[in-house]
Scaffold this active site. Structure first.
Site, PDB file in Angstrom:
ATOM      1  N   LYS A  71      13.941  19.283  23.737  1.00  0.00           N
ATOM      2  CA  LYS A  71      12.884  19.885  22.921  1.00  0.00           C
ATOM      3  C   LYS A  71      13.356  21.252  22.520  1.00  0.00           C
ATOM      4  O   LYS A  71      14.158  21.863  23.220  1.00  0.00           O
ATOM      5  CB  LYS A  71      11.664  20.151  23.802  1.00  0.00           C
ATOM      6  CG  LYS A  71      10.628  19.129  23.819  1.00  0.00           C
ATOM      7  CD  LYS A  71       9.381  19.654  24.491  1.00  0.00           C
ATOM      8  CE  LYS A  71       8.457  20.225  23.452  1.00  0.00           C
ATOM      9  NZ  LYS A  71       8.214  19.349  22.308  1.00  0.00           N
ATOM     10  N   ASN A 130       3.648  14.273  12.564  1.00  0.00           N
ATOM     11  CA  ASN A 130       3.444  14.948  13.856  1.00  0.00           C
ATOM     12  C   ASN A 130       3.216  16.425  13.646  1.00  0.00           C
ATOM     13  O   ASN A 130       3.739  17.023  12.718  1.00  0.00           O
ATOM     14  CB  ASN A 130       4.631  14.707  14.790  1.00  0.00           C
ATOM     15  CG  ASN A 130       5.642  15.835  14.737  1.00  0.00           C
ATOM     16  OD1 ASN A 130       5.443  16.895  15.333  1.00  0.00           O
ATOM     17  ND2 ASN A 130       6.710  15.634  13.977  1.00  0.00           N
ATOM     18  N   CYS A 154      11.080  23.819  11.418  1.00  0.00           N
ATOM     19  CA  CYS A 154       9.898  23.073  11.849  1.00  0.00           C
ATOM     20  C   CYS A 154       8.737  23.420  10.920  1.00  0.00           C
ATOM     21  O   CYS A 154       8.385  24.584  10.788  1.00  0.00           O
ATOM     22  CB  CYS A 154       9.532  23.416  13.282  1.00  0.00           C
ATOM     23  SG  CYS A 154       8.023  22.582  13.829  1.00  0.00           S
ATOM     24  N   LYS A 175      20.022  23.596  11.992  1.00  0.00           N
ATOM     25  CA  LYS A 175      19.231  22.435  11.565  1.00  0.00           C
ATOM     26  C   LYS A 175      18.305  22.860  10.426  1.00  0.00           C
ATOM     27  O   LYS A 175      17.429  23.700  10.605  1.00  0.00           O
ATOM     28  CB  LYS A 175      18.433  21.846  12.722  1.00  0.00           C
ATOM     29  CG  LYS A 175      17.748  20.533  12.347  1.00  0.00           C
ATOM     30  CD  LYS A 175      17.113  19.867  13.565  1.00  0.00           C
ATOM     31  CE  LYS A 175      16.424  18.559  13.177  1.00  0.00           C
ATOM     32  NZ  LYS A 175      15.753  17.946  14.332  1.00  0.00           N
ATOM     33  N   GLY A 178      16.707  11.287  10.374  1.00  0.00           N
ATOM     34  CA  GLY A 178      15.615  10.905   9.475  1.00  0.00           C
ATOM     35  C   GLY A 178      15.617   9.428   9.173  1.00  0.00           C
ATOM     36  O   GLY A 178      16.418   8.961   8.360  1.00  0.00           O
ATOM     37  N   THR A 181      11.879   8.718  15.397  1.00  0.00           N
ATOM     38  CA  THR A 181      10.679   7.897  15.218  1.00  0.00           C
ATOM     39  C   THR A 181      10.899   6.434  15.580  1.00  0.00           C
ATOM     40  O   THR A 181       9.946   5.743  15.962  1.00  0.00           O
ATOM     41  CB  THR A 181      10.197   8.044  13.758  1.00  0.00           C
ATOM     42  OG1 THR A 181      10.076   9.435  13.477  1.00  0.00           O
ATOM     43  CG2 THR A 181       8.869   7.375  13.523  1.00  0.00           C
TER      44      THR A 181
END
Lengths: 313, 241
Positions: free
Chosen positions: A40, A67, A125, A164, A242, A265
């Site tokens: 995380k 999310n 994010c 990222k 992705g 996912t």
């Protein structure tokens, strides 16, 4: 540029998925074909993130996931304790980090560096707690701030640094600033949007954070393009993220230029043994496609084969 | 699967516990759970105690609001989620406190169940009369207001073909010390966020309770040292159990 350590199989989880070292160990014990695991995102201080609901799940196959966890994290001290106890058998550990400004990014990078084989810098994010004042949204949008963050992280660790990126940005400009500031590679990329889902029964937004980052199959063409364009421009190591659910998805990202492939996912609803099985099927499919050739031959091949001019970045 | 349901009845079970009945039945296996959503208040996991109902103990703002719902009010459901119980032969159903609620659907779908129930007082012993119509019921209460005065573990071991244990984690740890690991199933509770195996929040020794459980065979707990010991809080920080 510092070369990335060898990660084999070149499959990893995406940050915010599985999240914790003991989960990584359970995946290893189940024979998952993941050569590395990403934590995380570790932040500068303990944070609860959004209230539930934090996800809107697809109701039928092919729909996206939304999310809005909004970066819950235990404190860096607690992460240090956790990661010091972590003993992965063979897999590499990638520590994802975030901060509210470049100084915080640098501080977290320095603290996590001893435990990490790679530091992945979360610049994009799209989620926050309603009312929260954070630079996180704007950092990933702005080449100058992103470059400053990567500069601070570069100064704080000798480990390879991955920036990222957010698909919701002028990512080539952001990536250029990150590479100039010393990034060793790019993560392509974070979730899209954010998007919105409303419950028709109650008439209200479902997510407590109202909006949420979009992932799953809907994200794939967007981040695949980002991977393709970043590889064409920088030729650097790229982690493709992705909508990777099958070996075909993985091969596409590799052809576009990704040397590492992140799964997220696709683990939805899967037990540890089912999820481990999925990773093995993906890797076996990639290997069958390779027909004995090394994986590295696949990386970026879409650029080397004759391709229509219009497809080039 | 997400849907909105209307409350058709709010039944008071005890001073702290209510059962909410919905206008729709949910097809699920015993042991699976639903994420129950109240807009602006949150979303939390509950096991169905009826095909169209959940039994809720008040333990904070969310459950206060949930147990205050009236007929006609709407709530959101997501599920069923997780893995439930395998078919159990001649099971002893061992429930502590509101954990008893989890066992009701299992009891209705089991052959020859027996019941071992525990609570602080008689008011915590849910469905006592109904369970008596299904099989033998033994009760222990801490104040002696129903059954034997003492703890649920005072009633163990008992002879049965299999065992399902649901209650506070320390109670389950105590039960495990006297029950056979290969024939006993435990219902683990953790703080849940996504509840579909993505976020890792509900880890118990690396297994994600929402998809690998919430029902775990005792033999599996042998390799789960965090059971009865620690869990991750909302931020991910470890807290002791």
């Amino acid at each position: 540029m510092t070369a990335l350590p060898e990660i084999s199989p070149p499959l990893i989880n995406a940050s915010g998925i599985l999240s914790y070292p003991e989960v990584f160990r359970a995946f290893e014990a189940s024979g998952a074909a993941l050569g590395g695991y990403v934590t995380k995102s570790v932040g500068p201080a303990e944070k609860m993130g959004n209230e539930n609901p934090v996800v809107v799940c697809p109701e039928v196959e092919g729909q996206p996931l939304l999310n809005s966890l909004a970066l819950p994290t235990q404190s860096p001290e607690d992460w240090e304790t956790d990661l010091a106890e972590t003993r992965l058998e063979n897999a590499r550990l990638i520590v994802s980090i975030y901060g509210g400004d470049s100084a915080e990014f640098g501080e977290v990078a320095a603290r996590m560096s001893p435990f990490a084989d790679i530091i992945e810098v979360n610049l994009g994010c799209p989620n926050k707690v309603p009312g929260e004042v954070t630079l996180m949204e704007s950092i990933g949008q702005r080449p100058d701030l992103s470059g400053e963050v990567i500069g601070r992280v570069r100064g704080a660790t000798k480990k390879p640094v991955i920036a990222k990126l957010s698909p919701n940005s002028d990512y080539l400009a952001v990536a250029a600033a990150c590479m100039d500031a010393g990034a060793d590679g790019l993560g392509c990329g974070n979730t899209l949007g954010p998007g919105l889902a409303i419950d028709t029964g109650t008439g209200k937004a479902i997510l407590a954070g109202v909006t949420g980052g979009i992932s799953g199959p809907a994200l794939k063409p967007v981040n695949l393009r980002m991977t393709y364009e970043c590889y064409a421009r920088f030729g650097c190591p790229i982690i493709g993220y992705g909508g990777i659910e099958s070996w075909e998805d993985a091969v596409e990202y590799a052809l576009a230029g990704a040397c590492l492939l992140g799964i997220g996912t696709a683990f939805l609803g899967k037990s540890t043994s089912e999820a481990a099985g999925l990773t093995r099927r993906i890797w076996e499919g990639v290997q069958a496609y390779l027909g004995g050739a090394p994986f590295s031959e696949l990386v970026g091949r879409a650029h080397r084969e004759p391709a229509p001019e219009s497809a080039r970045a | 699967m997400r849907e909105s349901v209307r409350v058709i009845r709010n039944l008071v079970e005890s001073p702290w516990t209510n059962t909410l009945f919905f206008d729709r039945e949910i097809a699920c296996e015993p042991g699976q759970f639903m994420m129950v959503w109240l807009p602006r208040l949150g979303e939390k996991p509950f096991t169905l105690s009826y095909p169209n109902g959940i039994t809720v103990k008040r333990a904070g703002a969310f459950t206060d609001a949930l147990t205050a719902l009236e007929p006609g009010d709407t709530l959101g459901l997501r599920g069923p989620l997780g893995r439930g119980y395998p078919p159990l032969e001649r099971p002893a159903l061992i429930g502590g406190g509101v954990g008893i609620a989890e066992l009701r659907l299992l009891a209705l779908r089991s052959e020859s169940p027996t019941f071992i129930l525990g609570g602080r007082t008689a008011e915590e012993i849910l469905y006592f009369d109904e369970f008596q119509s299904l099989g033998p019921v033994k009760v222990a209460t801490e104040d002696g207001s129903l059954g034997e005065k003492g703890l649920i573990t005072d009633l163990l071991p008992v002879d049965a073909g299999s065992y399902a244990v649901c209650g506070p984690e320390r109670m389950m740890v105590a039960c495990r010390s006297v029950l056979p690991d290969d024939r006993t199933y435990y219902a683990i509770e953790r703080y849940m966020k996504c509840a579909v195996g993505l976020c890792g929040q509900c880890t118990c020794s690396g297994l994600r309770v929402c998809v690998d459980g919430p029902i775990f065979q005792g033999a599996k707990l042998e390799h789960m040292p965090d059971f009865g010991r620690r869990r991750r809080s909302k931020s991910g920080r470890w807290e002791k159990i």
